[in-house]
Design an enzyme around this catalytic site. Structure first.
Site, mmCIF file in Angstrom:
data_model
loop_
_atom_site.group_PDB
_atom_site.id
_atom_site.type_symbol
_atom_site.label_atom_id
_atom_site.label_comp_id
_atom_site.label_asym_id
_atom_site.label_seq_id
_atom_site.Cartn_x
_atom_site.Cartn_y
_atom_site.Cartn_z
ATOM 1 N N ASN A 189 -5.042 2.062 -1.199
ATOM 2 C CA ASN A 189 -5.519 0.691 -1.416
ATOM 3 C C ASN A 189 -6.287 0.582 -2.723
ATOM 4 O O ASN A 189 -6.798 -0.472 -3.055
ATOM 5 C CB ASN A 189 -6.384 0.215 -0.243
ATOM 6 C CG ASN A 189 -7.772 0.825 -0.287
ATOM 7 O OD1 ASN A 189 -7.954 1.932 -0.803
ATOM 8 N ND2 ASN A 189 -8.745 0.119 0.244
ATOM 9 N N LYS A 221 0.810 -1.227 0.000
ATOM 10 C CA LYS A 221 0.000 0.000 0.000
ATOM 11 C C LYS A 221 0.843 1.276 0.000
ATOM 12 O O LYS A 221 0.381 2.321 -0.449
ATOM 13 C CB LYS A 221 -0.948 0.000 1.201
ATOM 14 C CG LYS A 221 -2.044 -1.043 1.033
ATOM 15 C CD LYS A 221 -3.022 -1.066 2.181
ATOM 16 C CE LYS A 221 -4.017 -2.188 1.954
ATOM 17 N NZ LYS A 221 -4.993 -2.334 3.008
ATOM 18 N N THR A 236 7.328 -2.354 15.504
ATOM 19 C CA THR A 236 8.502 -1.565 15.126
ATOM 20 C C THR A 236 8.286 -0.111 15.575
ATOM 21 O O THR A 236 7.414 0.581 15.033
ATOM 22 C CB THR A 236 8.690 -1.613 13.591
ATOM 23 O OG1 THR A 236 8.679 -2.981 13.192
ATOM 24 C CG2 THR A 236 9.983 -0.957 13.153
ATOM 25 N N ASP A 293 -9.920 2.461 2.762
ATOM 26 C CA ASP A 293 -9.921 1.771 4.063
ATOM 27 C C ASP A 293 -10.324 2.713 5.203
ATOM 28 O O ASP A 293 -10.974 2.297 6.160
ATOM 29 C CB ASP A 293 -8.516 1.234 4.396
ATOM 30 C CG ASP A 293 -8.154 -0.007 3.594
ATOM 31 O OD1 ASP A 293 -9.085 -0.715 3.144
ATOM 32 O OD2 ASP A 293 -6.947 -0.264 3.432
ATOM 33 N N ALA A 343 -2.803 -0.420 6.634
ATOM 34 C CA ALA A 343 -4.147 -0.404 7.223
ATOM 35 C C ALA A 343 -4.143 0.415 8.516
ATOM 36 O O ALA A 343 -5.095 1.156 8.789
ATOM 37 C CB ALA A 343 -4.626 -1.827 7.479
HETATM 38 P P1 NAP Z 1 1.257 -4.025 6.320
HETATM 39 O O1 NAP Z 1 1.367 -2.657 5.768
HETATM 40 O O2 NAP Z 1 2.228 -5.055 5.892
HETATM 41 O O3 NAP Z 1 1.341 -3.887 7.916
HETATM 42 C C1 NAP Z 1 1.354 -5.024 8.736
HETATM 43 C C2 NAP Z 1 1.283 -4.589 10.195
HETATM 44 O O4 NAP Z 1 1.234 -5.798 10.978
HETATM 45 C C3 NAP Z 1 2.515 -3.802 10.634
HETATM 46 O O5 NAP Z 1 2.120 -2.868 11.608
HETATM 47 C C4 NAP Z 1 3.384 -4.891 11.271
HETATM 48 O O6 NAP Z 1 4.256 -4.397 12.260
HETATM 49 C C5 NAP Z 1 2.324 -5.745 11.915
HETATM 50 N N1 NAP Z 1 2.796 -7.108 12.147
HETATM 51 C C6 NAP Z 1 3.029 -8.065 11.201
HETATM 52 N N2 NAP Z 1 3.482 -9.184 11.800
HETATM 53 C C7 NAP Z 1 3.539 -8.920 13.129
HETATM 54 C C8 NAP Z 1 3.934 -9.672 14.254
HETATM 55 N N3 NAP Z 1 4.353 -10.944 14.121
HETATM 56 N N4 NAP Z 1 3.864 -9.098 15.485
HETATM 57 C C9 NAP Z 1 3.430 -7.816 15.630
HETATM 58 N N5 NAP Z 1 3.057 -7.047 14.580
HETATM 59 C C10 NAP Z 1 3.106 -7.592 13.351
HETATM 60 O O7 NAP Z 1 -0.198 -4.651 6.056
HETATM 61 P P2 NAP Z 1 -1.594 -3.876 5.965
HETATM 62 O O8 NAP Z 1 -1.890 -3.606 4.549
HETATM 63 O O9 NAP Z 1 -1.582 -2.779 6.948
HETATM 64 O O10 NAP Z 1 -2.631 -5.015 6.418
HETATM 65 C C11 NAP Z 1 -2.626 -5.515 7.749
HETATM 66 C C12 NAP Z 1 -3.898 -6.288 8.046
HETATM 67 O O11 NAP Z 1 -5.039 -5.477 7.906
HETATM 68 C C13 NAP Z 1 -4.120 -7.487 7.144
HETATM 69 O O12 NAP Z 1 -4.250 -8.632 7.931
HETATM 70 C C14 NAP Z 1 -5.410 -7.240 6.436
HETATM 71 O O13 NAP Z 1 -6.220 -8.396 6.376
HETATM 72 C C15 NAP Z 1 -6.097 -6.219 7.318
HETATM 73 N N6 NAP Z 1 -6.925 -5.348 6.480
HETATM 74 C C16 NAP Z 1 -8.262 -5.536 6.475
HETATM 75 C C17 NAP Z 1 -9.065 -4.750 5.700
HETATM 76 C C18 NAP Z 1 -10.543 -4.957 5.681
HETATM 77 O O14 NAP Z 1 -11.182 -4.437 4.780
HETATM 78 N N7 NAP Z 1 -11.116 -5.637 6.628
HETATM 79 C C19 NAP Z 1 -8.513 -3.743 4.903
HETATM 80 C C20 NAP Z 1 -7.125 -3.569 4.952
HETATM 81 C C21 NAP Z 1 -6.352 -4.377 5.730
HETATM 82 P P3 NAP Z 1 5.737 -3.849 11.879
HETATM 83 O O15 NAP Z 1 5.573 -2.403 11.496
HETATM 84 O O16 NAP Z 1 6.497 -4.032 13.139
HETATM 85 O O17 NAP Z 1 6.238 -4.693 10.749
#
Ligand code: NAP
Length: 495
Positions: free
Chosen positions: A313, A292, A378, A329, A357
């Site tokens: 997104n 994103k 982080t 989002d 997100a």
């Molecule tokens: P992203 O940019 O890759 O961000 C991932 C986030 O998760 C970061 O804050 C990361 O922390 C954290 N994370 C990942 N693994 C972790 C772990 N083992 N322990 C602690 N923190 C961890 O991804 P994103 O696009 O934001 O999406 C994240 C989630 O939101 C997805 O699961 C997605 O399904 C959900 N989402 C849902 C919708 C919906 O419409 N319902 C829409 C968008 C997203 P770090 O910064 O430390 O790496």
């Protein structure tokens, strides 16, 4: 108008007896728009008598293949002449297509009206010289169609196939195997190709990445896709579990739009993907984890909210092929949370995660007057968000000691297949708050289970998912999204 392409459903059965006992394949025999690809090399009981039984049921709508070992065939110690003998029996019986590898000698073979597919397979990679392979195959005698199947390492390895399809689509059956090559299967008809391959509904398939015939026919409307169709899709990694193709294709079909929505597995360099694959007919993309932010350089302009968030997104192509980035989002998350929390002004909302997100949710709830708290693994990313949105940074383990009205999980913890994970333990959840998990697959995540055990009200991510998708649909098509239909499509899948 050109003839709609066919769906060749490949047999996977170990014997003709097993195939003949398969009600699904029998139901597809001579069904309009379908072929059965008889994989003769799979059949242990293959002999003239059993082949005649199979052809009795399935001819003439058959594509007959007796693959050699070197190109993925299953049988050891079979001579070229024996394979050709069986294919000749199929041609004599009037089948419509015969597939023979370009390398297999076929002197004296009489097609008897069947169309000849000359084929080439590489199960390791995409060769550099695809165009010259295509040209040399095209020079062979009696060849109607040229089939080239390759194994891309990344989606970028599929790009050369697009060049050949644009030049020679009606004579080509080009397949990039695996998840990275899905578009080559779904968009065959956009380039006038005669057919693509599919698997039975419960079959393993005969090549990686094969979709079921029902997915191709009903979800992607494969046979209707023409040169003028617009292409939408989702880019991300992983993308196989995404339910976006389900909701968007249902909506496009319901509105009778000449457009299809595909999953694109893009591991790296999403902005480069957008530019390189624009000629596919791209008019809109959903952008998901982890691209994103990295996709921003592909945008010619940004919606002000997306600019503030620093993550998109949704990409929208306008009539001049200019790309504008949006973030649907933020509003979708704020609406979902508000439905349980009520007006947000002055309420304390903790956002877990500071990725794409997380940033969207933080801006969304902040714009409705909430005080935002950020927890992220982080610290630098949490600090950056704190600066941009105006928030307080806090730790996962100190949340329960603070006055928190709502928690929104935007980390990917708990997402299928890692369903046992949760960003918080039960005792870390502040009692009495609303817990909203943006993860929607599974619907009831571990975090939501723990929150319920703690007596909290919960909000499932599925509502946000539908709302952000509906906004995307409206940005792309200018039409109102069929929200209830989209909801039913998701809920049926997540049941
Ligand atoms: P992203 O940019 O890759 O961000 C991932 C986030 O998760 C970061 O804050 C990361 O922390 C954290 N994370 C990942 N693994 C972790 C772990 N083992 N322990 C602690 N923190 C961890 O991804 P994103 O696009 O934001 O999406 C994240 C989630 O939101 C997805 O699961 C997605 O399904 C959900 N989402 C849902 C919708 C919906 O419409 N319902 C829409 C968008 C997203 P770090 O910064 O430390 O790496």
């Amino acid at each position: 108008m050109s003839t709609p392409p066919l769906i060749a459903v490949a047999t996977h059965h170990g014997s003709i007896a097993e195939l003949l006992a398969d009600a699904e394949f029998r139901s597809l025999a001579n069904r309009d728009g379908f072929l059965i690809e008889l994989r003769l090399d799979y059949f242990e009981d293959l002999c003239e008598a059993t082949l005649a039984q199979a052809l009795e049921v399935f001819a003439p709508n058959v594509l007959a293949t007796y693959r050699c070992l070197e190109e993925g065939g299953k049988r050891q110690n079979v001579s070229d002449s024996e394979r050709i003998h069986y294919l000749q029996l199929c041609a004599d019986r009037g089948v419509k297509f015969i597939d023979i590898e370009a390398r297999t000698p076929r002197e004296g073979f009489d097609l008897r009206g069947a169309k000849l597919i000359s084929s080439f397979h590489n199960f390791d990679r995409t060769p550099d010289d695809l165009e010259s392979i295509w040209n040399s195959m095209a020079q062979q005698r009696d060849v109607d169609f040229i089939k080239i199947a390759v194994m891309p390492q990344t989606v970028f390895d599929t790009r050369p196939l697009l060049e050949i399809l644009r030049k020679h689509g009606p004579r080509s059956i080009l397949l990039a195997m695996g998840e990275s090559g899905l578009w080559t299967r779904i968009l065959a008809g956009r380039y006038g190709s005669p057919l693509t391959y599919a698997r039975g509904e419960s079959a393993p398939g005969t090549a990686p990445g094969q979709l079921t015939w029902r997915q191709l026919d009903e979800l992607y409307r494969f046979r209707e896709i023409g040169a003028d169709w617009q292409v939408y899709g989702v880019i991300g990694n992983p993308v196989g579990q995404s339910l976006s193709p389900l909701i968007h294709n249902a909506a496009l079909k319901q509105r009778s739009l000449s457009a299809v929505y595909l999953p694109f597995k893009v591991e790296l360099r999403p902005a480069e993907f957008v530019k390189k694959f624009e000629p596919l007919g791209l008019r809109g993309l959903s952008v998901t984890i982890p691209h994103k932010e990295a996709v921003l350089p592909a945008c010619d302009s940004l919606d002000p909210l997306a600019e503030k968030i620093g993550a998109v997104n949704t990409l929208v192509w306008d009539a001049n092929f200019s790309i504008r980035g949006y973030n649907t989002d933020a509003e979708a998350a704020a609406d979902s949370l508000q439905s349980a929390l009520g007006p947000m002004a002055g309420k304390n909302v903790a956002v877990l995660g500071a990725g794409g997100a997380g940033r969207a949710v933080a801006f969304g709830v902040k714009s409705r007057g909430a005080n935002v708290f950020i927890c992220n693994r982080t610290p630098e990313k949490a600090q950056a968000l704190l600066r941009d949105v105006g928030a307080t940074v806090t730790g996962f383990d100190t949340l329960a000691q603070q006055k928190i009205d709502a928690i929104v999980n935007t980390t990917s913890l708990g997402m299928s297949p890692n369903v046992a994970e949760s960003p918080l333990t039960e005792s870390q959840i502040p009692p009495g708050c609303v817990v909203f998990d943006t993860v929607y697959n599974p619907r009831r995540t571990r975090l939501l289970e723990l929150a319920q055990a703690r007596g909290c009200r919960i909000v499932e991510g599925v509502e946000m998912f539908i709302a952000q998708g509906a906004r995307q649909f409206e940005l792309w098509t200018g039409q109102k999204a069929p929200v209830e239909l989209m909801r039913q499509a998701v809920l049926a899948q997540l049941k």
